[in-house]
Motif scaffolding. Structure first.
Motif, PDB file in Angstrom:
ATOM      1  N   ILE A   7      27.784  -1.205 -28.210  1.00 25.94           N
ATOM      2  CA  ILE A   7      26.662  -1.966 -27.646  1.00 25.94           C
ATOM      3  C   ILE A   7      27.012  -3.455 -27.605  1.00 25.94           C
ATOM      4  O   ILE A   7      26.664  -4.151 -26.650  1.00 25.94           O
ATOM      5  N   GLN A   8      27.722  -3.934 -28.624  1.00 28.60           N
ATOM      6  CA  GLN A   8      28.123  -5.344 -28.631  1.00 28.60           C
ATOM      7  C   GLN A   8      29.071  -5.629 -27.469  1.00 28.60           C
ATOM      8  O   GLN A   8      28.968  -6.662 -26.807  1.00 28.60           O
ATOM      9  N   LYS A   9      29.983  -4.693 -27.178  1.00 31.53           N
ATOM     10  CA  LYS A   9      30.905  -4.869 -26.048  1.00 31.53           C
ATOM     11  C   LYS A   9      30.134  -4.898 -24.731  1.00 31.53           C
ATOM     12  O   LYS A   9      30.433  -5.704 -23.839  1.00 31.53           O
ATOM     13  N   VAL A  10      29.150  -4.022 -24.592  1.00 30.25           N
ATOM     14  CA  VAL A  10      28.319  -3.992 -23.381  1.00 30.25           C
ATOM     15  C   VAL A  10      27.556  -5.311 -23.247  1.00 30.25           C
ATOM     16  O   VAL A  10      27.462  -5.891 -22.161  1.00 30.25           O
ATOM     17  N   THR A  11      27.024  -5.794 -24.366  1.00 31.37           N
ATOM     18  CA  THR A  11      26.280  -7.060 -24.371  1.00 31.37           C
ATOM     19  C   THR A  11      27.190  -8.212 -23.971  1.00 31.37           C
ATOM     20  O   THR A  11      26.817  -9.049 -23.134  1.00 31.37           O
ATOM     21  N   ASP A  12      28.398  -8.259 -24.555  1.00 31.84           N
ATOM     22  CA  ASP A  12      29.347  -9.326 -24.224  1.00 31.84           C
ATOM     23  C   ASP A  12      29.691  -9.301 -22.738  1.00 31.84           C
ATOM     24  O   ASP A  12      29.803 -10.349 -22.095  1.00 31.84           O
ATOM     25  N   SER A  13      29.839  -8.105 -22.190  1.00 33.48           N
ATOM     26  CA  SER A  13      30.150  -7.966 -20.769  1.00 33.48           C
ATOM     27  C   SER A  13      29.008  -8.499 -19.905  1.00 33.48           C
ATOM     28  O   SER A  13      29.234  -9.221 -18.917  1.00 33.48           O
ATOM     29  N   ALA A  14      27.771  -8.165 -20.266  1.00 36.22           N
ATOM     30  CA  ALA A  14      26.612  -8.632 -19.493  1.00 36.22           C
ATOM     31  C   ALA A  14      26.487 -10.154 -19.572  1.00 36.22           C
ATOM     32  O   ALA A  14      26.200 -10.820 -18.567  1.00 36.22           O
ATOM     33  N   ILE A  15      26.728 -10.719 -20.749  1.00 29.69           N
ATOM     34  CA  ILE A  15      26.646 -12.173 -20.902  1.00 29.69           C
ATOM     35  C   ILE A  15      27.768 -12.853 -20.103  1.00 29.69           C
ATOM     36  O   ILE A  15      27.566 -13.908 -19.502  1.00 29.69           O
ATOM     37  N   LYS A  16      28.931 -12.215 -20.063  1.00 29.97           N
ATOM     38  CA  LYS A  16      30.040 -12.735 -19.261  1.00 29.97           C
ATOM     39  C   LYS A  16      29.651 -12.734 -17.776  1.00 29.97           C
ATOM     40  O   LYS A  16      29.971 -13.679 -17.039  1.00 29.97           O
TER      41      LYS A  16
END
Length: 185
Positions: A160-169
């Motif tokens: 979920i953190q990776k998905v979040t980082d991707s969305a913020i990117k």
């Protein structure tokens, strides 16, 4: 179960990024865009209607919007909606056609608009983080109900953190593109 929660979170984050992109269409760049006035509401027989449902909006040149209300009596209401908006634009009426001339952006105004873009991006990032929090809470409930193990929870939280980082990117990419668009003279 965890995959469903993750997919739901990914979809919601993608929608947040798209909503942010859509919100940025209201931020004016150097050229005219029909999206600039899409959010305006016009008083039509006592009810508030979106401008694009009571008039056609066209870009006649790089700095001019042309609005043609479908009914002649709406011209005044459309003018009032434009003047009351936060756009800071003055409509010019010629018969049943309303023209809006967009002034050239000064360097100072461009910087102000960049700050607005950054502020909007923070709101989008907060929404994305809230989605992450909700997804993690759902996963912790599964752990509490003994439907998953602690190792599965940790792996899931990393995903979920990776998905979040991707969305913020993605949000940062949209901001960068909008900044370049704003600063182009």
């Amino acid at each position: 179960m965890l995959n469903e929660i993750k997919k739901d979170a990914q979809n919601r984050m993608a929608k947040s990024v798209e909503a942010f992109r859509h919100d940025l269409t209201k931020v004016r760049t150097g050229r005219a865009s029909a999206a600039l006035v899409d959010h305006l509401k016009v008083n039509y027989h006592g009810s508030e209607m979106p401008l694009n449902q009571v008039a056609s909006v066209a870009v006649s040149d790089a700095r001019t919007l042309t609005i043609s209300p479908w009914e002649k009596q709406l011209v005044g209401a459309v003018e009032k909606a434009i003047l009351a908006s936060d756009l800071g634009l003055t409509p010019n009426t010629a018969g049943t056609v309303i023209r809006i001339n967009l002034p050239a952006l000064t360097e100072e105004r461009r910087k102000e608009l960049t700050k607005v873009v950054h502020s909007e991006s923070e709101n989008a990032k907060v929404a994305i983080r809230n989605i992450r929090r909700d997804a993690n809470t759902q996963a912790k409930e599964l752990l509490k109900d003994k439907k998953i193990t602690e190792d599965e929870l940790r792996r899931y939280e990393d995903d979920i953190q990776k998905v979040t980082d991707s969305a913020i990117k993605d949000v940062d990419g949209v901001v960068k593109a909008k900044e370049q668009e704003l600063m182009a003279v």
